[in-house]
Design a protein around this motif. Structure first.
Motif, PDB file in Angstrom:
ATOM      1  N   LEU A 254      39.419   9.670  52.796  1.00 49.82           N
ATOM      2  CA  LEU A 254      38.857   8.649  53.708  1.00 49.82           C
ATOM      3  C   LEU A 254      37.489   9.601  53.912  1.00 49.82           C
ATOM      4  CD1 LEU A 254      38.899   6.103  55.199  1.00 49.82           C
ATOM      5  CD2 LEU A 254      39.688   7.159  57.052  1.00 49.82           C
ATOM      6  N   ASP A 255      37.271  10.718  54.188  1.00 50.09           N
ATOM      7  CA  ASP A 255      36.164  11.349  54.605  1.00 50.09           C
ATOM      8  C   ASP A 255      35.217  11.350  53.462  1.00 50.09           C
ATOM      9  OD1 ASP A 255      34.506  13.272  56.351  1.00 50.09           O
ATOM     10  OD2 ASP A 255      34.867  14.505  54.891  1.00 50.09           O
ATOM     11  N   ALA A 256      35.647  11.725  52.370  1.00 52.84           N
ATOM     12  CA  ALA A 256      34.826  11.739  51.200  1.00 52.84           C
ATOM     13  C   ALA A 256      34.188  10.414  50.855  1.00 52.84           C
ATOM     14  CB  ALA A 256      35.785  12.107  49.892  1.00 52.84           C
ATOM     15  N   LEU A 257      34.944   9.424  50.723  1.00 52.36           N
ATOM     16  CA  LEU A 257      34.630   7.963  50.679  1.00 52.36           C
ATOM     17  C   LEU A 257      33.635   7.518  51.657  1.00 52.36           C
ATOM     18  CD1 LEU A 257      38.034   6.274  49.791  1.00 52.36           C
ATOM     19  CD2 LEU A 257      36.075   6.467  48.282  1.00 52.36           C
ATOM     20  N   LYS A 258      33.703   7.942  52.840  1.00 54.91           N
ATOM     21  CA  LYS A 258      32.445   7.640  53.836  1.00 54.91           C
ATOM     22  C   LYS A 258      31.387   8.309  53.726  1.00 54.91           C
ATOM     23  CE  LYS A 258      35.562   5.826  57.794  1.00 54.91           C
ATOM     24  NZ  LYS A 258      36.140   5.902  58.920  1.00 54.91           N
ATOM     25  N   ARG A 259      31.538   9.534  53.516  1.00 57.19           N
ATOM     26  CA  ARG A 259      30.369  10.714  53.452  1.00 57.19           C
ATOM     27  C   ARG A 259      29.551  10.360  52.358  1.00 57.19           C
ATOM     28  NH1 ARG A 259      29.508  15.814  55.248  1.00 57.19           N
ATOM     29  NH2 ARG A 259      31.598  15.758  56.397  1.00 57.19           N
ATOM     30  N   PHE A 260      29.829   9.794  50.986  1.00 56.84           N
ATOM     31  CA  PHE A 260      28.923   9.973  49.963  1.00 56.84           C
ATOM     32  C   PHE A 260      28.726   8.310  49.860  1.00 56.84           C
ATOM     33  CE2 PHE A 260      32.147  13.369  48.565  1.00 56.84           C
ATOM     34  CZ  PHE A 260      30.990  14.487  48.997  1.00 56.84           C
ATOM     35  N   THR A 261      27.619   7.995  49.699  1.00 56.31           N
ATOM     36  CA  THR A 261      26.892   6.727  49.660  1.00 56.31           C
ATOM     37  C   THR A 261      26.005   6.568  48.488  1.00 56.31           C
ATOM     38  OG1 THR A 261      25.420   6.941  51.499  1.00 56.31           O
ATOM     39  CG2 THR A 261      27.565   6.113  52.174  1.00 56.31           C
ATOM     40  N   HIS A 262      26.241   5.417  47.632  1.00 52.87           N
ATOM     41  CA  HIS A 262      25.101   5.411  46.479  1.00 52.87           C
ATOM     42  C   HIS A 262      25.747   4.206  45.907  1.00 52.87           C
ATOM     43  CE1 HIS A 262      23.180   6.080  42.696  1.00 52.87           C
ATOM     44  NE2 HIS A 262      22.411   6.968  43.217  1.00 52.87           N
ATOM     45  N   LYS A 263      24.591   3.292  45.112  1.00 51.89           N
ATOM     46  CA  LYS A 263      24.974   2.304  44.553  1.00 51.89           C
ATOM     47  C   LYS A 263      26.043   2.279  43.478  1.00 51.89           C
ATOM     48  CE  LYS A 263      22.814  -1.524  42.021  1.00 51.89           C
ATOM     49  NZ  LYS A 263      21.353  -1.991  41.637  1.00 51.89           N
ATOM     50  N   LEU A 369      37.639   9.104  44.349  1.00 52.27           N
ATOM     51  CA  LEU A 369      37.195  10.359  44.989  1.00 52.27           C
ATOM     52  C   LEU A 369      38.287  11.112  45.708  1.00 52.27           C
ATOM     53  CD1 LEU A 369      33.654   8.978  46.703  1.00 52.27           C
ATOM     54  CD2 LEU A 369      34.068  10.304  44.632  1.00 52.27           C
ATOM     55  N   GLY A 370      39.584  10.827  45.288  1.00 45.84           N
ATOM     56  CA  GLY A 370      40.791  11.387  45.802  1.00 45.84           C
ATOM     57  C   GLY A 370      40.878  12.827  45.695  1.00 45.84           C
ATOM     58  N   LEU A 371      40.114  13.396  44.415  1.00 48.70           N
ATOM     59  CA  LEU A 371      40.051  14.701  44.386  1.00 48.70           C
ATOM     60  C   LEU A 371      39.070  15.419  44.823  1.00 48.70           C
ATOM     61  CD1 LEU A 371      41.676  14.733  40.719  1.00 48.70           C
ATOM     62  CD2 LEU A 371      42.718  15.319  42.881  1.00 48.70           C
ATOM     63  N   SER A 372      38.050  14.892  45.561  1.00 51.44           N
ATOM     64  CA  SER A 372      36.770  15.391  45.928  1.00 51.44           C
ATOM     65  C   SER A 372      37.030  16.286  47.035  1.00 51.44           C
ATOM     66  CB  SER A 372      35.710  14.222  46.321  1.00 51.44           C
ATOM     67  OG  SER A 372      36.180  13.591  47.256  1.00 51.44           O
ATOM     68  N   ALA A 373      35.928  17.079  47.320  1.00 47.39           N
ATOM     69  CA  ALA A 373      36.015  18.022  48.425  1.00 47.39           C
ATOM     70  C   ALA A 373      34.794  18.123  48.805  1.00 47.39           C
ATOM     71  CB  ALA A 373      36.656  19.377  47.881  1.00 47.39           C
ATOM     72  N   ILE A 374      34.528  18.537  50.076  1.00 50.42           N
ATOM     73  CA  ILE A 374      33.539  18.928  50.681  1.00 50.42           C
ATOM     74  C   ILE A 374      33.466  20.464  51.352  1.00 50.42           C
ATOM     75  CG2 ILE A 374      31.989  18.494  52.705  1.00 50.42           C
ATOM     76  CD1 ILE A 374      32.602  16.192  50.994  1.00 50.42           C
ATOM     77  N   ASN A 375      32.586  21.211  50.845  1.00 50.74           N
ATOM     78  CA  ASN A 375      32.676  22.748  51.244  1.00 50.74           C
ATOM     79  C   ASN A 375      31.267  23.331  51.883  1.00 50.74           C
ATOM     80  OD1 ASN A 375      34.379  22.353  48.518  1.00 50.74           O
ATOM     81  ND2 ASN A 375      35.262  23.523  50.190  1.00 50.74           N
ATOM     82  N   SER A 376      31.095  24.156  52.517  1.00 49.40           N
ATOM     83  CA  SER A 376      30.058  24.775  53.073  1.00 49.40           C
ATOM     84  C   SER A 376      29.450  25.580  51.903  1.00 49.40           C
ATOM     85  CB  SER A 376      30.443  25.633  54.329  1.00 49.40           C
ATOM     86  OG  SER A 376      31.164  26.755  53.943  1.00 49.40           O
ATOM     87  N   ASP A 377      28.265  26.174  52.074  1.00 52.23           N
ATOM     88  CA  ASP A 377      27.575  27.027  51.048  1.00 52.23           C
ATOM     89  C   ASP A 377      28.304  27.968  50.905  1.00 52.23           C
ATOM     90  OD1 ASP A 377      25.495  27.651  49.617  1.00 52.23           O
ATOM     91  OD2 ASP A 377      24.722  29.213  51.090  1.00 52.23           O
TER      92      ASP A 377
END
Length: 591
Positions: A254-263, A369-377
């Protein structure tokens, strides 16, 4: 697609077979006749939920509004008054009901207890209070859970149960965004909630989730204006996490889907939890890219350049590259510590094709995007290479290297594989793409024959392994340059794929990063759209020397070593020089 006219259905197994006691006028209003009662009209105007979703009946807001008019409510109150079931003045009462108690009165009427409407008004049980909640047998409003409602005291248990059931049916779940801000909303639905799905078809059943196609009643969703660029006809894809799915997994996706926006990224429309299961709603695609290639079959021998097709392909490639860059570099979320993302599972099955009002050929969108991840630098590469399921055909070499991490570079390899197949299809048709898929099949360290894009080879002295892009891939890429419809655009695209995307990582070589990739593809697309430039309009096939292999020493991880020892695959032998691999530390710090 705008809201449609109300659908009127008669269900013989739900009600008797009597003829409707109402007239449907040309303005879609509903007129009661003579001695009609409101209960009868309600029971003849409803929508049937699909059996797989509960087989309940429900009343969408416009249909309920057409029934619960001032005149109809007045007639029902007058009938109750004449039967001495109503104490108050019907004239005064009708105004209160119209102002905020229509659903409550409809629910009581269906339960055969319309006479109790005055008690519900006294207790302040408005339409906005529905659905009421039940705790320990006591019924209360959600906003006052500790206050037991006195209006239910005279009702028998059966009548209470009827009310609790009908309150959901006159108040089905309305799917839509969060207010006027067009932000995705999440709902925790209570037991008994009615999801307004009139048709259901299975689509995909995976290990972690099930995806079904659902048709939502047009009066029960608010996505039409938002979805104008694409055409869905009230049909959506509903992804339900399996019973074993955890709240953590759901929140991650859910976080990945909400975070990433593009046409060109899949749009999450809404999410909810229901019966302890997690649900995500998306616009329904017409096909995935794999199916699109098969159904939109180009001739196996293409001798004429289709300028419109090439321009569409270039536009979609730029769109997907932009979407990938939005995931890799989500700059719209400015934070003290920069955040980076990755997709982790790019493949044709996860590229969706939508029919579009803006483009006759449709639009390609990156999904899943179920396998996507958000990571810091600092932690963006701290993902073990054995921590993510690999796509067999597009799996990059670092998945099996000691110290290898799943990073954004992983996506560049898989995107390169996808683009190479797309070029095969564009220049030689679906037959050419399928032949390429078959040509690159060979045994892998798992012991199985796969169409993976690289080889693991044994060094001639038996001391260690090397990784190189498969000879079949290099040969096929070379042959594409010589096809009769190959233009300068495709020459440049193939070179980009071969020299900067599908490459084995070494101390001296890295894959292109998504911002630079996007910039390059945008420059190429501008030339494609230039009507005076022969860049994509003039065929210029040319003999292209197959690129020499650039093998890189490979230190396999524990799992890969184990597979080699136990399964003893027939690996080829490498002779000659090799490049030095990245160190374990370099692999761990990859962008």
């Amino acid at each position: 697609m705008g809201p449609q006219n109300p659908i009127i259905r008669i269900s013989s197994h739900e009600w008797d077979g009597a003829q409707p006691m109402f007239d449907i006028r040309h303005d879609h209003s509903i007129q009661m006749k003579g001695s009609d009662c409101l209960d009868g009209v309600l029971r003849k105007n409803f929508i049937q939920q699909h059996a797989d979703m509960g087989d309940k009946i429900f009343w969408p807001p416009p249909i309920l509004k057409n029934i619960m008019t001032k005149d109809h409510v007045s007639q029902e109150l007058a009938r109750l008054k004449s039967d001495k079931k109503l104490a108050g003045d019907p004239f005064e009462l009708v105004h209160k009901i119209i102002a905020g108690y229509l659903k409550v009165f409809a629910t009581l009427t269906l339960a055969g207890k319309g006479k109790y409407i005055e008690k519900f008004i006294q207790d302040g049980v408005t339409d906005g209070c529905l659905p009421l909640q039940v705790r320990g047998g006591a019924i209360s409003r959600t906003d006052a859970p500790n206050k037991v409602l006195a209006c239910f005291e005279e009702l028998k248990s059966r009548d209470k149960d009827c009310f609790l059931q009908y309150q959901h049916q006159v108040n089905p779940v309305i799917l839509g965004f969060n207010g006027d801000h067009r932000t995705t909303q999440h709902k925790d639905l209570r037991a008994g909630a009615i999801l307004p799905f009139t048709e259901v078809k299975p689509m995909r059943d995976g290990g972690f989730s099930t995806v079904i196609q659902v048709t939502v009643h047009p009066d029960c969703h608010g996505f039409n204006d938002f979805l104008k660029p694409i055409i869905v006809n009230d049909k959506f894809a509903l992804k339900e996490l399996s019973a074993s799915g955890t709240a953590t997994e759901f929140r991650k996706e859910l976080d990945a889907l909400k975070r990433f926006t593009h046409k060109h990224l899949i749009t999450l429309l809404m999410s909810w939890t229901f019966n302890n299961r997690y649900n995500l709603l998306f616009p329904l695609a017409g096909a995935n890219l794999e199916d699109y290639w098969s159904s939109s079959r180009l001739p196996g021998s293409i001798i004429r350049i289709d300028i419109d097709l090439v321009q569409w392909i270039s536009k979609q490639i730029v769109g997907m590259a932009g979407a990938l860059n939005a995931v890799h570099e989500p700059t719209q979320f400015l934070q003290a510590i920069p955040k980076y993302g990755r997709h982790g599972d790019l493949k044709p099955e996860n590229i969706l094709w939508y029919q579009s009002e803006e483009d006759s050929r449709g639009i390609l969108v990156i999904a899943d995007l179920g396998l996507s991840a958000i990571n810091s630098d600092k932690s963006r590469s701290n993902i073990p290479n054995n921590g993510i399921p690999g796509t067999p055909g597009y799996r990059p070499p670092e998945c099996d290297l000691d110290g290898g991490k799943i990073s954004r570079s992983y996506d560049i390899w898989t995107f390169g594989c996808l683009l190479l197949e797309l070029v095969c299809w564009a220049l030689g048709g679906e037959e050419n793409r399928q032949e390429f898929e078959k040509a690159r099949e060979s045994p892998y360290i798992t012991g199985a024959v796969t169409d993976i894009f690289f080889d693991v080879q044994v060094k001639e002295n038996g001391q260690g392994y090397t990784i190189t892009v498969k000879e079949q891939v290099r040969k096929w890429t070379s042959d594409l340059h010589n096809l009769p419809t190959c233009t300068e655009y495709f020459h440049e695209l193939l070179d980009l794929i071969e020299t900067q995307m599908i490459i084995a990582l070494s101390q001296d070589r890295n894959r292109i990063k998504s911002p630079s990739l996007l910039e390059t593809l945008e420059r190429m697309h501008r030339r494609v759209m230039d009507g005076t430039d022969g860049y994509c309009r003039k065929a210029c096939p040319k003999k292209h020397v197959k690129r020499e292999p650039e093998p890189v020493d490979a230190i396999l991880n524990i799992m890969a070593n184990k597979m080699v020892r136990e399964r003893k695959p027939a690996l080829s032998t490498h002779k000659g020089e090799t490049q030095k691999p990245k160190s374990r530390q370099e692999l761990q710090n990859m962008p």
